[in-house]
Design an enzyme around this catalytic site. Structure first.
Site, PDB file in Angstrom:
ATOM      1  N   THR A  13      16.107  15.999 -25.448  1.00 43.19           N
ATOM      2  CA  THR A  13      14.772  16.244 -26.015  1.00 43.19           C
ATOM      3  C   THR A  13      13.705  15.640 -25.103  1.00 43.19           C
ATOM      4  OG1 THR A  13      15.770  16.210 -28.202  1.00 43.19           O
ATOM      5  CG2 THR A  13      13.401  16.163 -28.142  1.00 43.19           C
ATOM      6  N   HIS A  14      13.980  15.675 -23.797  1.00 42.06           N
ATOM      7  CA  HIS A  14      13.015  15.151 -22.850  1.00 42.06           C
ATOM      8  C   HIS A  14      12.167  16.294 -22.311  1.00 42.06           C
ATOM      9  CE1 HIS A  14      16.273  11.875 -22.173  1.00 42.06           C
ATOM     10  NE2 HIS A  14      15.691  11.768 -23.337  1.00 42.06           N
ATOM     11  N   ASN A  15      11.370  16.882 -23.207  1.00 34.43           N
ATOM     12  CA  ASN A  15      10.415  17.917 -22.810  1.00 34.43           C
ATOM     13  C   ASN A  15       9.179  17.206 -22.321  1.00 34.43           C
ATOM     14  OD1 ASN A  15      11.703  18.384 -25.634  1.00 34.43           O
ATOM     15  ND2 ASN A  15      11.589  20.425 -24.741  1.00 34.43           N
TER      16      ASN A  15
END
Lengths: 587, 416, 247
Positions: free
Chosen positions: A513-515
């Site tokens: 979830t490292h957007n």
């Protein structure tokens, strides 16, 4: 027609890590702050206590604590030739929701980006020449590691990070990361107790000449009281970390590390289950006047404020700017505009190992309990002749043994039946994976804008994400995976299974979830949305926190740097902006 | 009635530390002292309704005899005490006599306030006079017949109102005497911590040995080593009262409110005086019931439940985590004769006091949905007797009674 | 005097928990300041899905479902399988909750077929996938095996049907493709086998015992550095284990 409320000094959108940090700093400065959060209030004893927190189906599979796509989602396509379609079920990434945001259910792996990461284009050009970068649109951040160092230190002390320094004021320390940027101080807590798999990994990595060290962890290795007077308990290695709230106050979160002090201040108010629809601007579009939000009965309210700080998750910060008309939207066809430009992600791969003779107890784990090696991260190694730039951290952080989702079986095992059952039983306790978490460098076609077709429940257009892995990153990840395999071989398992990054990028299986990106910071308003203080170039009384500011991603979890930037921006607001509201950097 | 008032005035005049003085609205020192004493007496806790204005009354106070509503003590002339004369105020607070001569119910702990000197009471009046008057008409008497007949208090007072004035004991230090003044006077600790007779008066032969109040058991705070504060150091007691959280335990339940509203705002010197006085109290006798043996099925089941549900915070060795999760091993709260507070905490959860010095306010979750009455009983029997603890076992009936009808254990209900 | 039942909530400290109706701030929202709010008994526990009876499936559908899960995770020499574990009951209970209608997912039209990378774009929710899928499954079996429904086939034939569905080779009539039906069924069966028993499956912690997962235990500090040593304690679930009941 929205009803107008009394004005506040500061309006903060979202009450996660950055919202809590900015609110704490600015209420401490005497300002009147209201934080508006679209999700519910969350608290340890009520929302994730020991009685029902360890429920894999509810939290890890049905995603109870996360944003529901029905509430908000994105549309997605790999490239401009496709029509974007809704992400109807989150898979690849899981945006958070509620007070505390992702700070409630993150793993707790906490890093400082490397000094070269902050001036990436300049550094790579200096070392390898501009041709090495090719058509990647990577940029310098406009702020340096040295400027941020005191604020990394501040966030780590507030969060109670457990680890071992590898570089103290320039002197390399035994047991830490020899590649890291220089630190002014040790970690506030020592490293955690190591379980079996990371111990084997570290021995193997050392045996092939790499430099492993304990993964910096927000799962407290001992009881700790932070500078605000808030107390953490020691991690109990329960294996219910990512996707779950921590029941015993031992995973750093806004709830444990900031909110109880913040809530006591009479000049702070939190409003939950209220969704901000947009930031309002004056007639000239150069000044924010406040926000408009809607409550759960559908009633609209206008909350005026002198300073608006966008503290939502990175993706939704970008969308807020697009919906509010702050900054020129990016158009990949012309390469002009800034909002939505330079979106990136994380490029991951793994190597799985099956053993015959070992018991790993995978359920004894924590989200950041493990060992890492930075030998092939960033530009820590010579890229001459390799054909790519960037790198990956090599990590052995087996976070759980939760059996609905963690049931390794060798390739070729049927998906069901007695053979599946046998392989599942045999492998469950005697297999583990090591991963590479790689940089994600930006290119022209990877961006965010608004979807022309699909809408949210208020009728606003959804965000449209266009993204695929650049060839550069595929090559980098393959290289990193080969290095992982070298370590794996040194552990002498029965079987090694390499899972390399594949193109095209798919939103279906979970990856990270490292957007990041889409509202990037920089020195040049033509290629960035924010200046070095995270202040909007276009609307000076709007600041935008979070990883949306990252011009590209490095081979690390973003949160530690998100925290540092939040304290850095708060400092700038307190010491410069409040005295003289206006642009802090001349364009 | 007049004779009582006269006696009180005479006593106050004789034993006041300062010359008896009228309330002087311009006297800053008197008002400040009054504010401090009002905090010590914790007037605001009873005289404020939830969500209501401070001191404006209306809090429902459940007594064993029925309900009372606290009156409005802001200086509003019509609905508050603005029209009281100073003597009427003192008479109410120290003798339990209202301005029309009516007897006040001892929910107002006037037997304790009787022990204060008149000057201190007048200082409180001076402070209350500085509050904004709030118009809030409250009818305090909500009791059922026959308790709603105030004259019945004549008999109660005869039995329970000891008007012996407090005289300094010259054989004790000034700090001990000051501590006694605070504990037996304005802080009225015995109102919760001293067991009651069947008429609701204090059983002074067992002063501060613990009492049940509104479904809580306020623990023994004598110098008993096992059940009281005998094993606590003076420093611990002071820190507990000042911050609500010390290494071995945290204040929670009604005591958390006392710490937050009252004791955390007292001077260190006064807190130390209280500590010295309490540590100097006589220890109590140990409980009479036999503790269960280790092979008792409740101990075995309780140990399994503890390991699975409690050890992650309170640790398998019962030692908890300093300043966060209270120590159960050797805990006085755990070993009270009456387990009411323990049962209540397991069923409904509990939150520690949060003060500026210790702001976390760690909370224990509610387990009512998870455990049956038998399981709570087994668990608490184990906690009360593990690690060298010794106390009576806990029965499922006691749990069932306290749980009530609307907090079922979900394992039995679920979907139909 | 402990005859006091806890029927009254206890408000702690100087919490300001204001629900403001009309007036200044929002009606449908929570305004918080003072201290973090806390009330006795507040909890969001899961609701145990116990008891007999069916909440969604017809008895005939349920019988077929049981036969299906029994092939996916069979009873064998390693121990009981999905049927014994109650996976069919689990699936029935899931249908009755928000999962059954994909209530949490984005189900707004238009539904357009996309690339595999864009994820599912089907408008079918589990209610439809199971109801129409089970019907289509039996129709397929009858067409392929001389009029026999799934439950009438022998184990080898049942496995063949499942393999065909898994690979997308079986042609299902109606709105639910065979592969969609199979994938959901397999996913839910695995969930039911390994989820907490309160959800209706994993009876007696059968699934956890198969792999050696200790369940909802929350404290492993005493075993973390015992490398390569099996964990000695039995599994425990949210509502306990047999040792919680005094013998």
């Amino acid at each position: 027609m929205a009803r107008k409320l009394p004005s506040r000094d500061v309006v903060i959108i979202g009450l996660g890590w950055t919202g809590a940090i900015l609110a704490e700093e600015l209420t401490d400065a005497g300002l009147d702050v209201v934080a508006i959060e679209r999700g519910p209030w969350r608290d340890t004893a009520e929302s994730f206590n020991v009685g029902y927190a360890p429920d894999e189906l509810r939290y890890a599979v049905r995603l109870d604590l996360f944003l529901r796509p029905a509430q908000d989602t994105l549309t997605f396509r790999n490239n401009l030739s496709q029509t974007a379609l809704p992400i109807r079920q989150f898979g690849s990434f899981l945006p958070g929701d509620g007070v505390g945001g992702a700070g409630v259910h993150w793993n707790g792996q906490n890093w400082r980006y490397h000094p070269t990461d902050f001036r990436l284009r300049s550094h790579l050009t200096e070392r390898y020449g501009a041709s090495a970068i090719g058509d990647l649109t990577i940029q310098d951040w406009g702020v340096t590691y040295d400027e941020l160092e005191p604020f990394f230190d501040r966030f780590e002390k507030i969060a109670g990070i457990s680890g071992k320094a590898g570089n103290l004021k320039g002197a390399i320390q035994q047991g830490g990361n020899p590649f890291e940027g220089p630190r002014s101080d040790e970690y506030p807590l020592p490293p955690m107790q190591m379980t079996y798999a990371p111990t084997l990994f570290a021995e193997a990595a050392r045996s092939v000449g790499y430099h492993p060290f304990p993964t910096p962890s927000a799962n407290a290795s001992a009881a700790y009281t932070n500078p605000l007077g808030l107390t953490m308990g020691p991690c109990t290695y329960c294996g219910f970390c990512e996707r779950f709230g921590c029941a015993n106050y031992s995973k750093a979160s806004p709830q444990v590390n900031v909110l109880p002090v913040l809530m006591r201040r009479p000049n702070f108010e939190a409003r939950t289950e209220c969704e901000v629809l947009k930031i309002n601007l004056d007639a000239a579009g150069k000044r924010a006047t406040g926000v408009t939000y809607v409550d759960t009965s559908g009633e609209e309210w206008e909350q005026p404020g002198d300073l608006v700080i966008c503290c939502a998750f990175s993706l939704f910060n970008v969308r807020m700017l697009l919906l509010s008309g702050i900054g020129k939207p990016y158009d990949p066809a012309t390469n002009e505009g800034v909002v939505g430009r330079n979106y990136s992600y994380q490029t991951n791969s793994s190597v799985q190992m099956f053993f015959d003779d070992k018991t790993f107890n995978p359920f004894i784990a924590a989200g950041a309990l493990g060992q890492s090696a930075d030998d092939f991260n960033g530009d820590n190694f010579d890229h001459a002749g390799l054909g790519f730039v960037g790198g990956a951290g090599m990590n052995c952080v087996p976070t759980n043994g939760r059996p609905i989702q963690t049931r390794p079986v060798p390739p070729g095992t049927p998906n069901w039946g007695s053979a599946w059952k046998k392989a599942t039983k045999e492998s469950y306790n005697s297999a583990f994976s090591i991963t590479s978490q790689g940089s994600s460098y930006t290119m022209r076609g990877n961006y965010i804008d608004l979807d022309p077709t699909y809408k949210d429940r208020f009728g606003r257009p959804l965000m449209r994400l266009t993204f695929d892995f650049p060839d550069n990153d595929i090559r980098m990840s393959s290289f990193a995976n080969d290095k992982l395999a070298t370590i794996a071989k040194a552990m002498n398992p029965r079987q090694i299974v390499a899972n390399k990054t594949r193109s095209p990028y798919t939103v279906v299986p979970y990856q990270s979830t490292h957007n990041v990106g889409g509202a990037v910071m920089g020195a040049d308003p033509k290629t960035s949305v924010l200046n070095k203080y995270l202040q909007s170039w276009d609307v000076p009384n709007v600041f935008v926190m979070g990883a949306s500011a990252y011009p590209q991603n490095a081979g690390y979890n973003p949160t530690g740097t998100v925290g540092a930037l939040a304290y850095w921006a708060a400092h700038a607001i307190r010491t410069q902006y409040l005295k003289n509201p206006g642009p802090l950097v001349q364009a | 009635m007049r004779r009582a008032a006269a006696t009180a005035s005479l006593a106050a005049a004789l034993f006041a530390a300062l010359p008896a003085q009228a309330v002087d609205r311009q006297n800053f020192e008197q008002v400040e002292r009054g504010r401090y004493l009002a905090t010590m007496s914790d007037c605001v806790a009873c005289h404020t309704a939830p969500g209501g204005k401070p001191f404006a009354g209306g809090l429902n106070i459940a007594t064993p005899f029925g309900n009372l509503l606290s009156p409005n003590i802001t200086p509003d002339a019509a609905t508050g005490i603005g029209a009281f004369s100073d003597d009427e105020f003192v008479n109410a607070v120290q003798n339990g006599i209202g301005p029309q001569g009516q007897r006040l119910y001892p929910a107002l702990p006037y037997p304790y306030y009787h022990k204060m000197n008149r000057a201190d009471v007048l200082a409180i009046r001076a402070y209350l006079n500085t509050l904004d008057p709030v118009s809030n008409a409250v009818e305090p008497n909500q009791l059922p017949f026959p308790f709603n007949i105030r004259m019945s208090l004549l008999f109660w007072n005869w039995l329970n109102f000891d008007k012996t004035p407090l005289v300094d004991d010259p054989s004790r230090s000034p700090q001990w005497n000051r501590g006694r003044y605070i504990v037996e006077g304005p802080a009225h600790c015995g109102a919760c911590h001293t067991p009651k007779t069947f008429l609701g008066g204090d059983d002074n032969s067992r002063a501060l040995k613990g009492a049940v109040l509104q479904g809580w058991f306020a623990p023994d705070i004598t110098a008993d080593v096992r059940k009281g504060v005998g094993a606590w150091s003076e420093d611990e007691l002071v820190a507990y009262l000042k911050t609500g959280v010390i290494a071995r335990t945290s204040a929670s339940g009604p005591m958390a409110e006392v710490v937050v509203n009252s004791t955390s705002k007292l001077t260190d010197a006064d807190l130390r005086a209280v500590a010295i006085y309490l540590k100097g109290q006589k220890a109590g006798t140990s409980g009479s019931s036999r503790p269960p043996v280790a092979t008792d099925p409740r101990m075995i089941a309780g140990k399994a439940i503890y390991k699975d549900s409690c050890a992650a915070c309170h640790r398998e060795n019962g030692e908890g985590i300093d300043n966060l999760f209270p120590r159960l091993k050797g805990s006085s709260l755990v070993q009270q004769d009456d387990p009411t507070t323990l049962i209540r905490m397991v069923l409904e959860g509990s939150r520690a006091a949060a003060t500026k010095a210790r702001p976390t306010g760690a909370a224990m979750p509610s387990f009512a949905w998870r455990f049956s009455d038998d399981q709570v009983a087994a668990l608490l029997t184990y906690v009360r007797n593990g690690w060298g603890n010794s106390a009576s076992s806990v029965g499922a009936d006691a749990v069932k009674e306290l749980r009530g009808s609307d907090r079922p254990n979900l394992a039995k209900t679920g979907q139909q | 005097m402990s005859g006091y039942a806890l029927t009254r909530r206890y408000f702690l400290g100087s919490t300001t928990l204001t629900f403001l109706f009309g007036g200044v701030a929002s009606a449908g929202a929570r305004t918080l300041n003072g201290q973090p709010p806390w009330q006795a008994f507040t909890a969001e526990p899961p609701t145990p899905q116990i008891g007999n009876g069916l909440l969604f499936f017809l008895p005939s559908e349920f019988t077929t479902l049981e036969a299906l899960v029994a092939r996916l995770i069979p009873a064998d020499d390693l121990g009981p399988g999905a049927k014994e574990a109650g996976c069919a009951t689990f699936i029935d209970r899931q249908m009755a909750g928000s999962f059954g209608t994909y209530q949490r997912f984005y189900m707004q039209p238009p539904f357009v077929n996309g690339t595999p990378q864009q994820g599912t774009q089907s408008p079918n929710v589990p209610h439809v996938i199971y109801r129409a899928g089970l019907a289509a499954l039996d129709a397929y079996c009858r067409a392929t095996y001389a009029g026999k429904a799934f439950i009438a086939l022998d184990a080898a034939q049942q496995d063949a049907v499942l393999q065909a569905a898994e690979k997308g080779e079986a042609k299902f009539a109606g709105p639910v493709p065979a592969q969609q039906f199979f994938n959901l069924l397999l996913q839910n069966t695995r969930e039911g086998f390994f989820a907490d028993p309160l959800y209706g499956g994993n009876r007696d912690m059968i699934g956890w015992k198969l792999v050696g997962f200790p369940g909802t235990r929350y404290d492993y500090r005493d075993h973390a550095t015992k490398h390569n040593q099996p964990y000695p304690l039995p599994p425990v679930s949210i509502f306990g284990r047999p040792d919680w009941v005094k013998g």
